[in-house]
Design a protein around this motif. Structure first.
Motif, PDB file in Angstrom:
ATOM      1  N   PRO A 133       0.968  -1.341  -0.086  1.00  0.00           N
ATOM      2  CA  PRO A 133       0.001  -0.027   0.004  1.00  0.00           C
ATOM      3  C   PRO A 133       0.718   1.286   0.004  1.00  0.00           C
ATOM      4  CG  PRO A 133       0.392  -0.844   2.291  1.00  0.00           C
ATOM      5  CD  PRO A 133       0.912  -1.913   1.141  1.00  0.00           C
ATOM      6  N   ARG A 134       2.174   1.091  -0.205  1.00  0.00           N
ATOM      7  CA  ARG A 134       2.894   2.322  -0.215  1.00  0.00           C
ATOM      8  C   ARG A 134       2.402   3.467  -0.990  1.00  0.00           C
ATOM      9  NH1 ARG A 134       6.818   2.680   4.101  1.00  0.00           N
ATOM     10  NH2 ARG A 134       8.609   3.875   3.252  1.00  0.00           N
ATOM     11  N   LEU A 135       2.146   3.181  -2.272  1.00  0.00           N
ATOM     12  CA  LEU A 135       1.693   4.294  -3.103  1.00  0.00           C
ATOM     13  C   LEU A 135       0.366   4.117  -3.580  1.00  0.00           C
ATOM     14  CD1 LEU A 135       4.573   4.586  -5.857  1.00  0.00           C
ATOM     15  CD2 LEU A 135       4.107   6.021  -3.903  1.00  0.00           C
ATOM     16  N   ALA A 136      -0.341   2.964  -3.402  1.00  0.00           N
ATOM     17  CA  ALA A 136      -1.763   2.851  -3.834  1.00  0.00           C
ATOM     18  C   ALA A 136      -2.446   1.654  -3.024  1.00  0.00           C
ATOM     19  CB  ALA A 136      -1.738   2.564  -5.514  1.00  0.00           C
ATOM     20  N   THR A 137      -3.785   2.015  -3.102  1.00  0.00           N
ATOM     21  CA  THR A 137      -4.604   0.897  -2.708  1.00  0.00           C
ATOM     22  C   THR A 137      -4.386  -0.327  -3.532  1.00  0.00           C
ATOM     23  OG1 THR A 137      -6.092   2.710  -2.007  1.00  0.00           O
ATOM     24  CG2 THR A 137      -6.931   0.660  -1.783  1.00  0.00           C
ATOM     25  N   TRP A 138      -4.345  -0.429  -4.871  1.00  0.00           N
ATOM     26  CA  TRP A 138      -4.175  -1.674  -5.479  1.00  0.00           C
ATOM     27  C   TRP A 138      -3.195  -1.284  -6.752  1.00  0.00           C
ATOM     28  CZ3 TRP A 138      -5.816  -0.773 -10.497  1.00  0.00           C
ATOM     29  CH2 TRP A 138      -6.846  -0.055 -11.051  1.00  0.00           C
ATOM     30  N   CYS A 139      -2.771  -2.204  -7.452  1.00  0.00           N
ATOM     31  CA  CYS A 139      -2.148  -2.377  -8.532  1.00  0.00           C
ATOM     32  C   CYS A 139      -2.173  -3.403  -9.562  1.00  0.00           C
ATOM     33  CB  CYS A 139      -0.515  -2.183  -8.140  1.00  0.00           C
ATOM     34  SG  CYS A 139       0.583  -2.397  -9.180  1.00  0.00           S
ATOM     35  N   ALA A 140      -2.160  -3.154 -10.700  1.00  0.00           N
ATOM     36  CA  ALA A 140      -2.317  -4.192 -11.593  1.00  0.00           C
ATOM     37  C   ALA A 140      -1.209  -3.860 -12.861  1.00  0.00           C
ATOM     38  CB  ALA A 140      -3.483  -3.841 -12.658  1.00  0.00           C
ATOM     39  N   VAL A 141      -0.423  -5.041 -12.819  1.00  0.00           N
ATOM     40  CA  VAL A 141       0.689  -4.923 -13.949  1.00  0.00           C
ATOM     41  C   VAL A 141       0.378  -5.628 -15.413  1.00  0.00           C
ATOM     42  CG1 VAL A 141       3.142  -5.388 -14.405  1.00  0.00           C
ATOM     43  CG2 VAL A 141       2.449  -4.850 -11.782  1.00  0.00           C
ATOM     44  N   TYR A 142       0.488  -5.180 -16.312  1.00  0.00           N
ATOM     45  CA  TYR A 142       0.334  -5.471 -17.627  1.00  0.00           C
ATOM     46  C   TYR A 142       1.816  -5.876 -18.468  1.00  0.00           C
ATOM     47  CZ  TYR A 142      -4.716  -4.405 -17.413  1.00  0.00           C
ATOM     48  OH  TYR A 142      -5.817  -4.435 -17.091  1.00  0.00           O
ATOM     49  N   THR A 143       1.800  -6.934 -19.022  1.00  0.00           N
ATOM     50  CA  THR A 143       3.085  -6.862 -20.130  1.00  0.00           C
ATOM     51  C   THR A 143       2.634  -7.384 -21.239  1.00  0.00           C
ATOM     52  OG1 THR A 143       2.950  -9.465 -19.260  1.00  0.00           O
ATOM     53  CG2 THR A 143       4.124  -7.983 -17.922  1.00  0.00           C
ATOM     54  N   TRP A 144       3.600  -6.899 -22.130  1.00  0.00           N
ATOM     55  CA  TRP A 144       3.242  -7.385 -23.473  1.00  0.00           C
ATOM     56  C   TRP A 144       4.498  -7.369 -24.191  1.00  0.00           C
ATOM     57  CZ3 TRP A 144      -0.130  -3.091 -21.621  1.00  0.00           C
ATOM     58  CH2 TRP A 144       0.566  -2.059 -21.732  1.00  0.00           C
ATOM     59  N   SER A 145       4.712  -7.898 -25.460  1.00  0.00           N
ATOM     60  CA  SER A 145       5.854  -7.774 -26.366  1.00  0.00           C
ATOM     61  C   SER A 145       5.754  -7.443 -27.520  1.00  0.00           C
ATOM     62  CB  SER A 145       6.807  -9.401 -26.130  1.00  0.00           C
ATOM     63  OG  SER A 145       5.674 -10.320 -26.702  1.00  0.00           O
ATOM     64  N   ASP A 146       4.429  -7.356 -28.060  1.00  0.00           N
ATOM     65  CA  ASP A 146       4.030  -7.070 -29.322  1.00  0.00           C
ATOM     66  C   ASP A 146       3.427  -5.720 -29.575  1.00  0.00           C
ATOM     67  OD1 ASP A 146       1.453  -7.362 -28.325  1.00  0.00           O
ATOM     68  OD2 ASP A 146       0.933  -9.005 -29.641  1.00  0.00           O
ATOM     69  N   GLY A 147       3.330  -4.879 -28.509  1.00  0.00           N
ATOM     70  CA  GLY A 147       2.938  -3.684 -28.541  1.00  0.00           C
ATOM     71  C   GLY A 147       1.440  -3.339 -28.345  1.00  0.00           C
ATOM     72  N   SER A 148       0.786  -4.718 -28.330  1.00  0.00           N
ATOM     73  CA  SER A 148      -0.927  -4.489 -28.164  1.00  0.00           C
ATOM     74  C   SER A 148      -1.177  -4.668 -26.930  1.00  0.00           C
ATOM     75  CB  SER A 148      -1.603  -5.727 -29.060  1.00  0.00           C
ATOM     76  OG  SER A 148      -0.934  -6.965 -28.687  1.00  0.00           O
ATOM     77  N   GLY A 149      -0.621  -5.238 -26.074  1.00  0.00           N
ATOM     78  CA  GLY A 149      -1.077  -5.555 -24.558  1.00  0.00           C
ATOM     79  C   GLY A 149      -2.230  -6.555 -24.655  1.00  0.00           C
ATOM     80  N   PRO A 150      -2.246  -7.103 -23.491  1.00  0.00           N
ATOM     81  CA  PRO A 150      -3.146  -8.374 -23.263  1.00  0.00           C
ATOM     82  C   PRO A 150      -4.487  -7.798 -22.688  1.00  0.00           C
ATOM     83  CG  PRO A 150      -1.522  -8.401 -21.383  1.00  0.00           C
ATOM     84  CD  PRO A 150      -1.122  -7.569 -22.497  1.00  0.00           C
ATOM     85  N   GLN A 151      -5.468  -8.369 -22.682  1.00  0.00           N
ATOM     86  CA  GLN A 151      -6.634  -7.730 -22.034  1.00  0.00           C
ATOM     87  C   GLN A 151      -6.905  -7.861 -20.500  1.00  0.00           C
ATOM     88  OE1 GLN A 151      -9.184  -5.920 -23.739  1.00  0.00           O
ATOM     89  NE2 GLN A 151      -7.438  -6.276 -25.358  1.00  0.00           N
ATOM     90  N   ARG A 152      -5.864  -8.775 -19.850  1.00  0.00           N
ATOM     91  CA  ARG A 152      -6.032  -8.834 -18.286  1.00  0.00           C
ATOM     92  C   ARG A 152      -4.651  -8.820 -17.875  1.00  0.00           C
ATOM     93  NH1 ARG A 152      -5.010 -14.259 -16.961  1.00  0.00           N
ATOM     94  NH2 ARG A 152      -4.673 -15.610 -18.795  1.00  0.00           N
ATOM     95  N   PRO A 153      -4.431  -8.306 -16.760  1.00  0.00           N
ATOM     96  CA  PRO A 153      -3.269  -8.158 -16.160  1.00  0.00           C
ATOM     97  C   PRO A 153      -2.297  -9.419 -15.755  1.00  0.00           C
ATOM     98  CG  PRO A 153      -4.766  -7.757 -14.337  1.00  0.00           C
ATOM     99  CD  PRO A 153      -5.297  -7.822 -15.669  1.00  0.00           C
ATOM    100  N   ALA A 154      -1.053  -9.293 -15.834  1.00  0.00           N
ATOM    101  CA  ALA A 154      -0.216 -10.641 -15.311  1.00  0.00           C
ATOM    102  C   ALA A 154      -0.214 -10.530 -14.271  1.00  0.00           C
ATOM    103  CB  ALA A 154       1.162 -10.278 -15.903  1.00  0.00           C
ATOM    104  N   TYR A 155      -0.416  -9.490 -13.304  1.00  0.00           N
ATOM    105  CA  TYR A 155      -0.494  -9.650 -11.676  1.00  0.00           C
ATOM    106  C   TYR A 155      -1.451  -8.644 -11.210  1.00  0.00           C
ATOM    107  CZ  TYR A 155       0.722 -11.335  -7.097  1.00  0.00           C
ATOM    108  OH  TYR A 155       0.670 -11.456  -5.638  1.00  0.00           O
ATOM    109  N   LEU A 156      -2.253  -8.944 -10.374  1.00  0.00           N
ATOM    110  CA  LEU A 156      -3.066  -7.957  -9.659  1.00  0.00           C
ATOM    111  C   LEU A 156      -2.975  -7.896  -8.289  1.00  0.00           C
ATOM    112  CD1 LEU A 156      -5.525  -5.951  -9.974  1.00  0.00           C
ATOM    113  CD2 LEU A 156      -6.857  -7.656 -10.303  1.00  0.00           C
ATOM    114  N   TRP A 157      -3.176  -6.998  -7.549  1.00  0.00           N
ATOM    115  CA  TRP A 157      -3.076  -6.952  -5.820  1.00  0.00           C
ATOM    116  C   TRP A 157      -3.616  -5.927  -5.575  1.00  0.00           C
ATOM    117  CZ3 TRP A 157      -2.289 -10.613  -2.785  1.00  0.00           C
ATOM    118  CH2 TRP A 157      -1.983 -10.528  -1.359  1.00  0.00           C
ATOM    119  N   HIS A 158      -4.366  -6.233  -4.327  1.00  0.00           N
ATOM    120  CA  HIS A 158      -5.206  -5.156  -3.661  1.00  0.00           C
ATOM    121  C   HIS A 158      -5.090  -5.313  -2.301  1.00  0.00           C
ATOM    122  CE1 HIS A 158      -8.878  -2.898  -2.642  1.00  0.00           C
ATOM    123  NE2 HIS A 158      -8.990  -2.534  -3.757  1.00  0.00           N
TER     124      HIS A 158
END
Length: 482
Positions: A133-158
């Protein structure tokens, strides 16, 4: 006012006091807080000095500020924060990174955590748990390699794990801007921080909280994002290199087992060293050579990496090709020596034990050549161990070198052992496993065992000889006459 709120605000006050006063105070201090109706007041006083009787003038402060003026050696100070106790606790637990010294320490810890993994799948989880919780209440991290990005996060924490599933549903319909920025997601403000490394977009870090972010949080989030992106890029490069090394290593090993060999019970152990299984120089082979004979080889190329792999590939393919063309083991090594020398400066010298196996009524006849390789040992059913071949010149060193094969007979029940120096030179506190004939003594304890059991006994002994992982590849070939 709840007990939780009181404890949380007092904890915030103690941390503030430790930063503001603890470095300069020459006397003990104490912290108290009180609710004023329109906010929370935190007081830092010299211990033992009654309230309202300061030893010096109070240091002036601004609301929501943390910069005290004046000397704090024996002075007391007062900080007023607007809002309820619960809000003050929540705000300051999140906003505390905005204080310089604490934030720099936090960044250093975050960098250590990110640098501590080379698993690309772990980096998003570490990022999320650093900022919540240092900076935010929750965080979602998206990863991609082709520039388009996936529709769901690689990791989500609340901070509230019960809300993760609902947040995931909200994010499923959100369009995450790759350029970054601020947007509203349900009841949360969301900051999108691009993860950029070496000119490439690797993903995005999305931070959310129910109300506003402080103005400088975006700056700190970008700082974390830069470090996170570099860690992610390094982990991906490491994983790619490790996968390439493993693929190359597999390509240098025999493609298949030789099948049933009359009169022979064989076993092989091969273990590359290193966390990434960097391509090493050890190799083995056992294959049919035609006319009812079989060939085997155990070799060790000087060094590791692509250069060693090139010599390993050259050696293994040359051995197979020339054997099937009818060349004897000595003639094969003559030609392999010249082939390595023809590689010029790219070449690495090679130690090799090469043999031809022929079943005979009394057991096995084995024609052997040792090109500077560790001694091959024979174990008799009586427990006697002897060296069976004379070491000759290394391969890839002397153009004039010639080789001579020696005949070794294995009676029924005899066992031949060939290893690389990853076995004989296993080290502990300056002592080698093969010092004072250590390998021969270990081999002598293997009477009556199958070839597989002998190989496993040697492997375990090498592993147990020293507590640290081996720094060298290991190949073990066991041939038992049935």
């Amino acid at each position: 006012m709840t007990a939780w709120a009181a404890a949380s605000v007092l904890d915030v006050a103690e941390r503030l006091a430790g930063e503001l006063v603890g470095q300069t105070a020459e006397v003990p201090f104490e912290v108290v807080w009180s609710h004023l109706g329109d906010g929370v007041q935190i007081e830092v006083r010299q211990r033992g000095v009654p309230e309202g009787v300061p030893s010096g003038p109070a240091a002036p402060v601004d609301e929501w500020g943390v910069t005290f003026s004046g000397e704090l050696r024996t002075d007391w100070a007062r900080l007023r924060l607007p809002g309820s106790a619960e809000r003050v606790a929540a705000e300051w637990s999140i906003e505390e990174p905005t204080r310089g010294p604490i934030w720099m320490g936090f960044l250093a810890d975050a960098s250590d955590l990110l640098a501590g993994t080379l698993d690309p799948d772990m980096v998003p989880a570490i990022i999320s748990q650093i900022v919540v919780p240092r900076l935010a209440t929750w965080c979602a991290v998206y990863t991609w390699s082709d520039g388009s990005g996936p529709q769901r996060p690689a990791y989500l924490w609340h901070t509230d794990e019960r809300r993760i599933d609902g947040l995931r549903e909200e994010l499923a319909t959100a369009r995450i801007p790759q350029a970054g920025g601020s947007m509203q997601l349900g009841d949360s403000q969301m900051l999108v921080i691009p993860l950029l490394a070496r000119g490439r977009s690797l993903g995005a870090m999305c931070l959310g909280r129910p109300d506003r972010f402080a103005e400088d949080v975006f700056q700190y989030a970008e700082d974390i994002g830069r470090r996170a992106a570099l860690a992610m890029d390094n982990a991906r490069l490491y994983a790619t290199q490790a996968a390439a090394n493993r693929a190359l290593q597999r390509s240098l090993l025999p493609p298949n087992e030789p099948g049933e060999i009359p009169g022979l019970d064989p076993a092989v152990v091969y273990e590359p060293a290193g966390e990434t299984n960097e391509v090493g120089g050890d190799f083995y082979d056992l294959f049919a050579a035609g006319d009812g004979s079989w060939r085997f080889a155990v070799g060790d190329v000087c060094g590791t990496g692509p250069e060693a792999a090139a010599v390993t590939g050259l050696a293994r393919h040359t051995l197979r090709l020339l054997a099937r063309e009818g060349y004897g083991v000595a003639a094969v090594l003559d030609r392999l020596n010249q082939a390595i020398l023809d590689e010029g400066e790219r070449a690495r010298f090679l130690t090799l034990l090469h043999g031809e196996i022929k079943p005979v009524p009394t057991g096995l006849d084995v024609w052997l050549v040792s090109a500077g390789h560790p001694e091959a040992l024979r174990l008799r059913p009586t427990g006697v161990v002897d060296t069976v071949v004379t070491s000759q010149s290394l391969l890839g060193v002397f153009p004039e070198a010639t080789f001579k094969a020696e005949l070794v007979h294995l009676d029924h029940g005899d066992v031949l052992l060939a290893v690389t120096d990853g076995v004989t030179e296993r080290r502990q506190d300056g002592r080698l496993l093969d010092d004072d004939g250590g390998l021969a003594k270990l081999f002598a304890e293997c009477v009556g065992l199958s070839a597989r059991a002998v190989a496993e006994r040697i492997r375990r002994a090498v592993q147990d000889f020293a507590p640290e992982p081996s720094a060298d590849d290991m190949a073990i070939v066991v041939l038992r006459a049935r």
